[in-house]
Design an enzyme around this catalytic site. Structure first.
Site, PDB file in Angstrom:
ATOM      1  N   ASP A 172     -72.329  33.595 -60.740  1.00 53.29           N
ATOM      2  CA  ASP A 172     -72.027  32.277 -61.389  1.00 53.29           C
ATOM      3  C   ASP A 172     -71.197  31.322 -60.599  1.00 53.29           C
ATOM      4  O   ASP A 172     -70.319  31.923 -59.888  1.00 53.29           O
ATOM      5  CB  ASP A 172     -71.655  32.388 -62.780  1.00 53.29           C
ATOM      6  CG  ASP A 172     -72.961  32.732 -63.739  1.00 53.29           C
ATOM      7  OD1 ASP A 172     -73.855  32.505 -63.357  1.00 53.29           O
ATOM      8  OD2 ASP A 172     -72.633  33.111 -64.923  1.00 53.29           O
ATOM      9  N   ARG A 210     -80.118  29.440 -58.690  1.00 54.34           N
ATOM     10  CA  ARG A 210     -80.018  28.885 -59.763  1.00 54.34           C
ATOM     11  C   ARG A 210     -79.517  27.575 -59.782  1.00 54.34           C
ATOM     12  O   ARG A 210     -78.396  27.292 -59.331  1.00 54.34           O
ATOM     13  CB  ARG A 210     -79.439  29.830 -60.842  1.00 54.34           C
ATOM     14  CG  ARG A 210     -79.653  28.911 -62.397  1.00 54.34           C
ATOM     15  CD  ARG A 210     -78.570  29.727 -63.232  1.00 54.34           C
ATOM     16  NE  ARG A 210     -78.876  29.533 -64.761  1.00 54.34           N
ATOM     17  CZ  ARG A 210     -78.025  28.879 -65.508  1.00 54.34           C
ATOM     18  NH1 ARG A 210     -76.879  28.205 -64.978  1.00 54.34           N
ATOM     19  NH2 ARG A 210     -78.314  28.287 -66.797  1.00 54.34           N
TER      20      ARG A 210
END
Length: 301
Positions: free
Chosen positions: A123, A179
């Site tokens: 992330d 992502r």
């Protein structure tokens, strides 16, 4: 104004009350809760990515705790044949305290996922972490080229240059898997786009660049406009279904999620769980002021 007031007072309210509205967006506080939710989504044809809540730890003993928890998560999910991957925040493993130990902690996690032929997503956190997390990702990808990916944030001015740099390492042996999200951290206007319309414009510009360069993309959005425009780009560039997926947060815009699933496009839902859910809930509120009405209903009920 009401949203700001509620956000300010949430940390001071009883956790049981805050949980009344947070439970819609969090699988629960235990691993068994996360498994139950994940299996339910799998049965609906939806893949998941698992995230143990917690970030910006204060000491390295906490990093060791999160490492052990993730190793247990991976072993448990794989042995139960859950269709899913794993997401983690490097600050949970000591990124801002001891970079090398952080790398070793996450390396152990990615190595285990790789042994199961699974996948770990790094992330992206707030701006002081971006360079550190790109460096961490590149080190891991050099050893596990098929088993690690990264998150990119469309609201940062720098992201297009970051993509250009990362594209230089794109190959059949080491494919890129990103992502793409809008970004949720509060950043200074000197480094981040503030206008929602311009964020959307940059999102689509970055998405098109990734699709053209045959990068696998997790199109992470709950924005109906971006979903419609992404479909146009996919059609325009004749992108095959095995080169992208849509991604959404658990409990957010389930109607849009179900529409995508019914259209036979791949959907992955981000499943957060764990005891450290309060910070996550507050951040979701800051990102989505519409949640205020849900909180007020919980209060008066």
């Amino acid at each position: 104004m009401i949203s700001k007031v509620i956000t300010a007072i949430l940390p001071h309210l009883p956790k049981k009350f805050v949980w009344m509205f947070s439970k819609k967006y969090i699988a629960g506080d235990s691993l068994s809760d996360a498994i139950k939710v994940s299996q339910k989504l799998n049965n609906q044809g939806i893949n998941v990515t698992i995230d143990l809540l917690g970030e910006f730890i204060e000491n390295m003993s906490q990093a060791d705790y999160y490492k052990r928890q993730y190793l247990d998560i991976i072993n448990t999910f794989e042995n139960k044949n859950v269709e899913g991957t794993y997401s983690l925040k490097p600050t949970s493993f000591g990124l801002l305290i001891d970079r090398e130990q952080c790398y070793k902690n996450i390396h152990e996690i990615v190595a285990l996922a790789s042994a199961y032929n699974s996948f770990v997503r790094i992330d992206m956190e707030d701006s002081p972490c971006v360079d550190l997390e790109i460096e961490l990702y590149k080190r891991l990808k050099a050893e596990f080229p098929q088993n690690v990916g990264l998150v990119l944030q469309a609201y940062l001015y720098r992201t297009e240059k970051d993509i250009d740099h990362l594209l230089t390492e794109h190959s059949a042996e080491s494919p890129l898997n990103f992502r793409l999200c809008k970004g949720i951290y509060i950043e200074d206007e000197s480094i981040a786009i503030k206008d929602p319309k311009k964020i959307n414009e940059n999102y689509l510009l970055l998405l098109e660049k990734l699709l053209i360069n045959k990068v696998y993309v997790g199109i992470a959005t709950h924005d109906d406009f971006l979903i419609k425009e992404s479909k146009k780009l996919i059609q325009k560039h004749n992108v095959s279904d095995d080169m992208f997926e849509y991604q959404m947060l658990y409990g957010v815009t389930p109607h849009l999620r179900d529409q995508i699933v019914k259209s036979n496009k791949k959907m992955r839902v981000y499943i957060p769980f764990g005891k450290d859910w309060l910070k996550y809930s507050i951040r979701r509120l800051k990102e989505n002021p519409a949640m205020t009405s849900h909180i007020l209903k919980s209060l008066f009920n």
